[in-house]
Design a protein around this motif. Structure first.
Motif, mmCIF file in Angstrom:
data_model
loop_
_atom_site.group_PDB
_atom_site.id
_atom_site.type_symbol
_atom_site.label_atom_id
_atom_site.label_comp_id
_atom_site.label_asym_id
_atom_site.label_seq_id
_atom_site.Cartn_x
_atom_site.Cartn_y
_atom_site.Cartn_z
ATOM 1 N N ILE A 1 20.696 42.135 -26.828
ATOM 2 C CA ILE A 1 19.229 42.048 -26.812
ATOM 3 C C ILE A 1 18.714 41.877 -25.388
ATOM 4 O O ILE A 1 17.784 42.570 -24.955
ATOM 5 N N ASN A 2 19.324 40.971 -24.631
ATOM 6 C CA ASN A 2 18.865 40.733 -23.261
ATOM 7 C C ASN A 2 19.200 41.900 -22.329
ATOM 8 O O ASN A 2 18.489 42.131 -21.350
ATOM 9 N N TYR B 1 9.864 37.242 -23.409
ATOM 10 C CA TYR B 1 9.942 38.514 -24.138
ATOM 11 C C TYR B 1 8.575 39.193 -24.285
ATOM 12 O O TYR B 1 8.440 40.387 -23.981
ATOM 13 N N TYR C 1 23.049 38.270 -28.722
ATOM 14 C CA TYR C 1 22.184 37.722 -27.667
ATOM 15 C C TYR C 1 22.315 38.550 -26.392
ATOM 16 O O TYR C 1 21.309 38.868 -25.733
ATOM 17 N N SER C 2 23.539 38.911 -26.039
ATOM 18 C CA SER C 2 23.780 39.666 -24.808
ATOM 19 C C SER C 2 23.203 41.074 -24.888
ATOM 20 O O SER C 2 22.593 41.563 -23.928
ATOM 21 N N ASN D 1 18.965 23.662 -24.982
ATOM 22 C CA ASN D 1 18.665 25.104 -25.044
ATOM 23 C C ASN D 1 17.427 25.469 -24.229
ATOM 24 O O ASN D 1 16.743 26.466 -24.533
ATOM 25 N N GLN E 1 24.482 28.761 -17.367
ATOM 26 C CA GLN E 1 23.130 29.225 -17.695
ATOM 27 C C GLN E 1 22.123 28.852 -16.613
ATOM 28 O O GLN E 1 21.107 29.521 -16.463
ATOM 29 N N ALA F 1 22.120 38.128 -20.221
ATOM 30 C CA ALA F 1 23.028 38.954 -21.017
ATOM 31 C C ALA F 1 24.484 38.678 -20.645
ATOM 32 O O ALA F 1 25.361 38.641 -21.507
ATOM 33 N N TYR G 1 13.252 33.331 -24.163
ATOM 34 C CA TYR G 1 12.469 33.803 -25.315
ATOM 35 C C TYR G 1 10.986 33.888 -24.985
ATOM 36 O O TYR G 1 10.289 34.800 -25.441
ATOM 37 N N ASN H 1 17.369 29.055 -22.792
ATOM 38 C CA ASN H 1 17.128 30.047 -23.845
ATOM 39 C C ASN H 1 15.650 30.089 -24.226
ATOM 40 O O ASN H 1 15.083 31.169 -24.455
ATOM 41 N N GLY I 1 25.530 35.102 -21.941
ATOM 42 C CA GLY I 1 25.345 34.850 -23.371
ATOM 43 C C GLY I 1 26.666 34.648 -24.086
ATOM 44 O O GLY I 1 27.650 35.329 -23.811
ATOM 45 N N ASN J 1 27.230 35.020 -27.417
ATOM 46 C CA ASN J 1 27.530 35.980 -28.487
ATOM 47 C C ASN J 1 26.999 37.363 -28.124
ATOM 48 O O ASN J 1 26.090 37.511 -27.304
#
Length: 520
Positions: free
Chosen positions: A255-256, A174, A252-253, A164, A469, A244, A171, A167, A247, A249
């Motif tokens: 939010i991004n 952000y 996640y998409s 990950n 990714q 996004a 994060y 990811n 992603g 799910n």
């Protein structure tokens, strides 16, 4: 008996190798954590610092003379980069020499070595060696910084990452987006945060007694100024939009997607064309990602949501300030629908005769160039003059971040290139030109090779269909070089970018090696 001892030795070797493997994994974890600190925390540092600047010139121009000068954006970013580079390098060396670690085989190892050597040599022979070593007081982008960028990329290429990892990078970015969105929104709406007493106290916490911020200082973000904000948040836009799209799910998409919209809003409020052009160019790789998706319908929906929200954001911001449109779509469309046509005013036309008569002699005044701004808001003029300087030192360059002390200021031609011949040029507004000027031809070729090799890896990733990714980091790497055509390097941008390139290459090489082993 011999057989027994032979088996015992074999067991010990296996045990030692297992211990080394675990130790190497722990070292990699710690290095990755340090890299995440640089990616996510370092760019948001805004702390004032003053130091004595010894100018290589004797001058009465404030930007060029010696004295006590201050900066709030780059010194502590540079200091953190330097500390983490040293610690990470020590950890990597421990891994290599005491834990049977290995270096990944890639041509980039040789290119980075060549680049580092060219920086060292250009600094040693620089006519402004102290500036070339540390950089200008308000930029901190000299040889030390660039050697750190190179070292960080090399380190990032040669560690293993968790599944990950991408990811975690997302994060970690952000806070950078959220904090800068708040800062620039406050500035855009006329409520600049630097006017708040608590912000001043926070920023000046390390200043010596008696030192203060300049009167009227403004805070537009955690990077130096508008151009850097625009370029960096163009990169952030494509990073989060790509995240996004890929992603797995919807949460996640979504939010991004929101973070991508916040990033492009920051880019718009930066009121600089460089970021907009970068996003336009990087939209093609985004479309390519879309075609690689298994769930293309989801990708189309996410992209549509982003475009609609971005369009609404542009409309709202342009109503508040028409320059937002002028510095974005104004690059493509001459007419600004948000700018009211000014009422025509009657003016008195007169002709200025360039002849002065005294006695029976006639004197003709020299023809002055018409005031104008060269292409790229004066960048082309700066590049032309920089290339003229390079005729004398093409091989070695002048030393990084030292253009201000060698550029031909107050040149009458500047009227036609920068509108005002009194402007002081302190940087080339182009990473590639800056490296060519600073390190000479060898350093410039090295940078081009880093860019070309990174793009080859990006294409290879597409062809081999590696983890999608990885494209997020690949596009971010491309974005750095694209925005670098219009902007200069800074610790807050280049520090993040060169680590990102290193992680991208490291992840890709690791996956390619796994495929080769499985094939074998």
């Amino acid at each position: 008996m011999t057989l027994f001892y032979g088996e015992d030795r074999q067991i010990n070797i296996l045990v030692d190798e297992e211990e080394n493997r675990v130790s190497r994994a722990n070292i990699d974890k710690w290095i990755f954590r340090l890299l995440l600190i640089l990616i996510g925390f370092m760019p948001i540092i805004v702390l004032a610092h003053v130091r004595e600047v010894i100018s290589p010139q004797v001058s009465n121009i404030s930007l060029l003379f010696s004295g006590t000068k201050g900066d709030i954006f780059t010194y502590y970013k540079f200091l953190l980069i330097l500390i983490i580079t040293i610690v990470s390098a020590i950890l990597l060396l421990i891994k290599l020499f005491f834990m049977n670690g290995t270096i990944r085989k890639t041509v980039l190892n040789y290119i980075l070595g060549l680049f580092a050597i060219s920086i060292v040599i250009s600094t040693i022979f620089s006519p402004n060696i102290s500036i070339a070593l540390a950089g200008q007081y308000n930029r901190s982008d000299g040889a030390i910084s660039w050697l750190c960028y190179i070292a960080l990329m090399f380190i990032a290429m040669n560690i293993n990452y968790p599944k990950n990892a991408v990811n975690k990078i997302i994060y970690s970015l952000y806070p950078f987006v959220f904090i800068n969105f708040i800062i620039i929104t406050m500035n855009f709406t006329g409520n600049d945060l630097m006017q708040k007493e608590w912000v001043k106290k926070l920023v000046t916490v390390f200043l010596p007694e008696g030192a203060n911020l300049a009167e009227g200082a403004q805070l537009v973000g955690t990077l130096n100024q508008w151009n850097y904000m625009s370029g960096m948040f163009a990169i952030m836009t494509v990073i989060f939009l790509a995240a996004a799209l890929v992603g797995e799910n919807w949460l996640y998409s979504i939010i991004n997607t929101v973070v991508a919209v916040l990033s492009i809003a920051i880019m718009f409020m930066s009121i600089s064309t460089s970021g907009f052009v970068t996003v336009l160019i990087l939209f093609l790789p985004i479309v390519i990602i879309l075609f690689r998706l298994d769930n293309k319908l989801k990708g189309i929906i996410i992209l549509t949501i982003f475009l609609v929200l971005s369009g609404g954001t542009l409309h709202f911001l342009s109503k508040e300030n028409p320059k937002v449109w002028a510095e974005s779509f104004g690059f493509l469309i001459d007419k600004n629908p948000y700018e009211e046509e000014s009422a025509s005013q009657s003016t008195t036309n007169f002709e200025l005769i360039n002849r002065v008569y005294a006695s029976d002699r006639t004197f003709e005044l020299p023809e002055l160039p018409e005031r104008a701004v060269a292409a790229g808001t004066g960048r082309v003029y700066i590049w032309e003059k920089t290339f003229d300087l390079l005729k004398d030192r093409l091989l070695l360059g002048y030393g990084l971040d030292s253009l201000m002390y060698n550029f031909p200021h107050y040149n009458i031609d500047a009227r036609a290139g920068l509108f005002d011949e009194n402007q002081i040029v302190d940087k080339p507004h182009n990473i590639f030109v800056g490296i060519l000027y600073g390190t000479g031809l060898v350093g410039f070729i090295s940078l081009i090779l880093v860019f070309a090799t990174t793009m080859i890896y990006l294409i290879k990733a597409f062809i081999k269909k590696v983890d999608i990714q990885y494209f997020i980091l690949g596009i971010a790497s491309l974005g750095y070089f694209v925005q670098g055509m219009f902007n200069d390097s800074l610790p807050g941008i280049s520090g993040v970018a060169w680590i990102t390139i290193g992680i991208f290459v490291g992840l890709l090489l690791s996956e390619i090696n796994k495929e080769e082993i499985q094939t074998y």
